[in-house]
Design a protein around this motif. Structure first.
Motif, PDB file in Angstrom:
ATOM      1  N   UNK A  24       0.840  -1.211   0.000  1.00 41.64           N
ATOM      2  CA  UNK A  24       0.000   0.000   0.000  1.00 41.64           C
ATOM      3  C   UNK A  24       0.865   1.249   0.000  1.00 41.64           C
ATOM      4  N   UNK A  25       1.901   1.250   0.827  1.00 40.37           N
ATOM      5  CA  UNK A  25       2.790   2.392   0.870  1.00 40.37           C
ATOM      6  C   UNK A  25       3.520   2.602  -0.440  1.00 40.37           C
ATOM      7  N   UNK A  26       3.974   1.512  -1.050  1.00 39.31           N
ATOM      8  CA  UNK A  26       4.663   1.625  -2.341  1.00 39.31           C
ATOM      9  C   UNK A  26       3.728   2.161  -3.413  1.00 39.31           C
ATOM     10  N   UNK A  27       2.487   1.679  -3.424  1.00 34.95           N
ATOM     11  CA  UNK A  27       1.533   2.157  -4.439  1.00 34.95           C
ATOM     12  C   UNK A  27       1.223   3.643  -4.244  1.00 34.95           C
ATOM     13  N   UNK A  28       1.055   4.081  -3.004  1.00 34.07           N
ATOM     14  CA  UNK A  28       0.823   5.504  -2.756  1.00 34.07           C
ATOM     15  C   UNK A  28       2.020   6.327  -3.205  1.00 34.07           C
ATOM     16  N   UNK A  29       3.202   5.802  -2.951  1.00 35.24           N
ATOM     17  CA  UNK A  29       4.403   6.498  -3.392  1.00 35.24           C
ATOM     18  C   UNK A  29       4.490   6.585  -4.903  1.00 35.24           C
ATOM     19  N   UNK A  30       4.136   5.500  -5.578  1.00 33.25           N
ATOM     20  CA  UNK A  30       4.097   5.517  -7.047  1.00 33.25           C
ATOM     21  C   UNK A  30       3.181   6.627  -7.547  1.00 33.25           C
ATOM     22  N   UNK A  31       2.002   6.703  -6.958  1.00 39.80           N
ATOM     23  CA  UNK A  31       1.011   7.677  -7.416  1.00 39.80           C
ATOM     24  C   UNK A  31       1.472   9.106  -7.171  1.00 39.80           C
ATOM     25  N   UNK A  32       2.148   9.349  -6.049  1.00 39.70           N
ATOM     26  CA  UNK A  32       2.529  10.714  -5.685  1.00 39.70           C
ATOM     27  C   UNK A  32       3.855  11.160  -6.304  1.00 39.70           C
ATOM     28  N   UNK A  33       4.769  10.212  -6.551  1.00 38.59           N
ATOM     29  CA  UNK A  33       6.127  10.600  -6.953  1.00 38.59           C
ATOM     30  C   UNK A  33       6.541  10.084  -8.329  1.00 38.59           C
ATOM     31  N   UNK A  34       5.711   9.257  -8.945  1.00 40.82           N
ATOM     32  CA  UNK A  34       6.014   8.804 -10.296  1.00 40.82           C
ATOM     33  C   UNK A  34       7.131   7.794 -10.395  1.00 40.82           C
ATOM     34  N   UNK A  35       7.483   7.160  -9.295  1.00 44.35           N
ATOM     35  CA  UNK A  35       8.515   6.120  -9.275  1.00 44.35           C
ATOM     36  C   UNK A  35       7.825   4.754  -9.311  1.00 44.35           C
ATOM     37  N   UNK A  36       8.216   3.896 -10.228  1.00 47.59           N
ATOM     38  CA  UNK A  36       7.690   2.530 -10.230  1.00 47.59           C
ATOM     39  C   UNK A  36       8.325   1.793  -9.058  1.00 47.59           C
ATOM     40  N   UNK A  37       7.508   1.229  -8.170  1.00 46.29           N
ATOM     41  CA  UNK A  37       8.020   0.597  -6.948  1.00 46.29           C
ATOM     42  C   UNK A  37       7.415  -0.790  -6.788  1.00 46.29           C
ATOM     43  N   UNK A  38       8.275  -1.762  -6.580  1.00 40.42           N
ATOM     44  CA  UNK A  38       7.846  -3.144  -6.355  1.00 40.42           C
ATOM     45  C   UNK A  38       8.455  -3.653  -5.061  1.00 40.42           C
ATOM     46  N   UNK A  39       7.838  -4.679  -4.485  1.00 42.19           N
ATOM     47  CA  UNK A  39       8.336  -5.257  -3.245  1.00 42.19           C
ATOM     48  C   UNK A  39       9.006  -6.601  -3.471  1.00 42.19           C
ATOM     49  N   UNK A  40       9.934  -6.939  -2.574  1.00 43.77           N
ATOM     50  CA  UNK A  40      10.569  -8.252  -2.534  1.00 43.77           C
ATOM     51  C   UNK A  40      10.449  -8.757  -1.101  1.00 43.77           C
ATOM     52  N   UNK A  41       9.843  -9.918  -0.920  1.00 37.83           N
ATOM     53  CA  UNK A  41       9.677 -10.495   0.411  1.00 37.83           C
ATOM     54  C   UNK A  41      10.884 -11.357   0.739  1.00 37.83           C
ATOM     55  N   UNK A  42      11.543 -11.040   1.849  1.00 39.68           N
ATOM     56  CA  UNK A  42      12.777 -11.734   2.213  1.00 39.68           C
ATOM     57  C   UNK A  42      12.527 -12.786   3.282  1.00 39.68           C
ATOM     58  N   UNK A  43      13.010 -13.980   3.002  1.00 34.71           N
ATOM     59  CA  UNK A  43      13.142 -14.997   4.036  1.00 34.71           C
ATOM     60  C   UNK A  43      14.442 -14.717   4.797  1.00 34.71           C
ATOM     61  N   UNK A  44      14.541 -15.223   6.010  1.00 36.55           N
ATOM     62  CA  UNK A  44      15.717 -14.976   6.836  1.00 36.55           C
ATOM     63  C   UNK A  44      16.480 -16.274   7.088  1.00 36.55           C
ATOM     64  N   UNK A  45      17.792 -16.212   6.931  1.00 34.90           N
ATOM     65  CA  UNK A  45      18.627 -17.400   7.074  1.00 34.90           C
ATOM     66  C   UNK A  45      18.511 -18.033   8.458  1.00 34.90           C
ATOM     67  N   UNK A  46      18.348 -17.203   9.491  1.00 35.16           N
ATOM     68  CA  UNK A  46      18.312 -17.738  10.849  1.00 35.16           C
ATOM     69  C   UNK A  46      16.914 -18.178  11.263  1.00 35.16           C
ATOM     70  N   UNK A  47      15.925 -18.033  10.390  1.00 38.61           N
ATOM     71  CA  UNK A  47      14.586 -18.539  10.667  1.00 38.61           C
ATOM     72  C   UNK A  47      14.465 -19.989  10.225  1.00 38.61           C
ATOM     73  N   UNK A  48      13.490 -20.678  10.777  1.00 34.23           N
ATOM     74  CA  UNK A  48      13.260 -22.075  10.408  1.00 34.23           C
ATOM     75  C   UNK A  48      12.695 -22.163   8.996  1.00 34.23           C
ATOM     76  N   UNK A  49      12.911 -23.285   8.313  1.00 31.70           N
ATOM     77  CA  UNK A  49      12.270 -23.463   7.008  1.00 31.70           C
ATOM     78  C   UNK A  49      10.759 -23.290   7.065  1.00 31.70           C
TER      79      UNK A  49
END
Length: 359
Positions: free
Chosen positions: A127-152
């Motif tokens: 939601x924040x990225x989409x609002x930023x796209x609309x207000x600032x004209x920057x194409x913004x996408x998300x990447x969801x990160x898994x963490x090495x120290x978390x369990x599978x």
């Protein structure tokens, strides 16, 4: 070229940032306001006094020391409205750098202490990225990160949640965290699942660990891009694999220096990799923690490694080609960038015969 004219040229370049962490790019003033709203006492009298807690002001002894800056902000980022705000402000900061496309990565499991689900975390950030796209004209996408120290198991939850947002601004999945202590092979099943769900993959590797981690990330985890990859040259066979498969390296010079991914600027292999024909992109990693911008990163390349503005433009185009976007969108973005470069008097190399299949 005089320094003031060079800085102006670098600012005017259209830019791409493919390796940008949400929780490493929070403004001090924003954290100050969030803490006040949440009734949390801070170890500083003013927002500007938060700098030692949030930024690396010199050199770190290791990646682990660098990551301590994230521990300081971690307790504030567990409400949807906060996540939406900082995502929006990251897009705003990108626009201030004349950045046209960004991919913002974040670990959904890191923001759940007050009851949010993985899906709710992802939704708030997007939601924040989409609002930023609309207000600032920057194409913004998300990447969801898994963490090495978390369990599978916990990382499987991230992959499943990410796949549900694939058509809604979530572009890829990642594996981040302390590389030396938690090798990527511990999460093979997690990223086999990601591949089954047709999720693009980028993996942090070759930063605090060696070239074998890069090999594992590509061959077993399905990475089409590698976060950092500084230590790739330790194994010529892996370097050749990266070159042959056109695997993209997301390099972050100032962060790589701060985390001791290399011994010194003299041993940083970025010029070697560029001249060897590897696909490099230049990124900020963490705007706040590293106290950086893309102009600062490009200036390092020019002053310490002799890159020309036209070579910088070619690195930027690599970022366009490597974006986790559909091919048609990348072609349009590339055309826009080439037009902007021409207006600035730059002539980067001719476009490749085909756009990267990363998207």
């Amino acid at each position: 070229m005089p320094n003031n004219l060079l800085e102006e040229l670098l600012h005017n370049l259209p830019k791409v940032d493919l390796h940008l962490h949400l929780d490493g790019s929070i403004r001090e003033s924003t954290l100050w306001e969030i803490a006040a709203q949440q009734g949390i006492e801070l170890p500083a009298a003013r927002a500007e006094d938060l700098t030692p807690f949030m930024k690396v002001t010199g050199e770190c002894g290791s990646l682990l020391e660098y990551l301590e800056k994230f521990d300081f902000v971690a307790g504030f980022l567990h409400q949807a409205e906060v996540l939406e705000r900082i995502a929006y402000e990251v897009v705003e900061q990108a626009a201030e750098q004349n950045c046209r496309y960004i991919e913002v990565r974040f670990g959904p499991q890191l923001h759940r202490s007050e009851g949010l689900s993985c899906e709710e975390v992802i939704d708030a950030v997007l939601r924040g990225l989409r609002r930023g796209e609309a207000d600032f004209g920057v194409i913004a996408r998300g990447i969801a990160a898994c963490l090495r120290h978390h369990s599978p198991h916990r990382n499987m939850e991230v992959i499943e949640a990410a796949a549900a947002f694939r058509e809604r601004g979530l572009a890829a999945v990642d594996l981040a965290g302390p590389e030396a202590a938690f090798p990527a092979h511990l999460h093979r099943a997690v990223f086999e699942y990601a591949q089954l769900l047709d999720m693009p993959v980028t993996i942090h590797a070759g930063e605090a660990g060696g070239a074998d981690n890069i090999h594992e990330a590509i061959v077993r985890l399905g990475a089409s891009r590698i976060g950092h990859g500084v230590r790739l040259r330790e194994n010529p066979n892996v370097l050749n694999l990266v070159r042959e498969r056109q695997i993209v390296l997301e390099m972050c010079p100032l962060s790589n220096f701060q985390t001791k991914a290399m011994e010194s600027w003299e041993t940083y292999p970025i010029r070697e990799y560029f001249d060897a024909g590897l696909k490099l992109t230049i990124n900020t990693d963490n705007l706040t923690v590293s106290d950086t911008s893309l102009v600062k990163e490009y200036t390092v390349l020019i002053e310490k490694f002799g890159f020309t503005p036209s070579e910088i433009a070619s690195l930027i185009l690599n970022g366009v080609d490597a974006a986790f976007l559909p091919a048609a969108d990348k072609e349009r973005l590339r055309a826009d960038f080439l037009q902007a470069f021409a207006l600035l008097g730059l002539r980067p190399p001719a476009p490749p015969s085909s756009i990267s299949a990363a998207g």
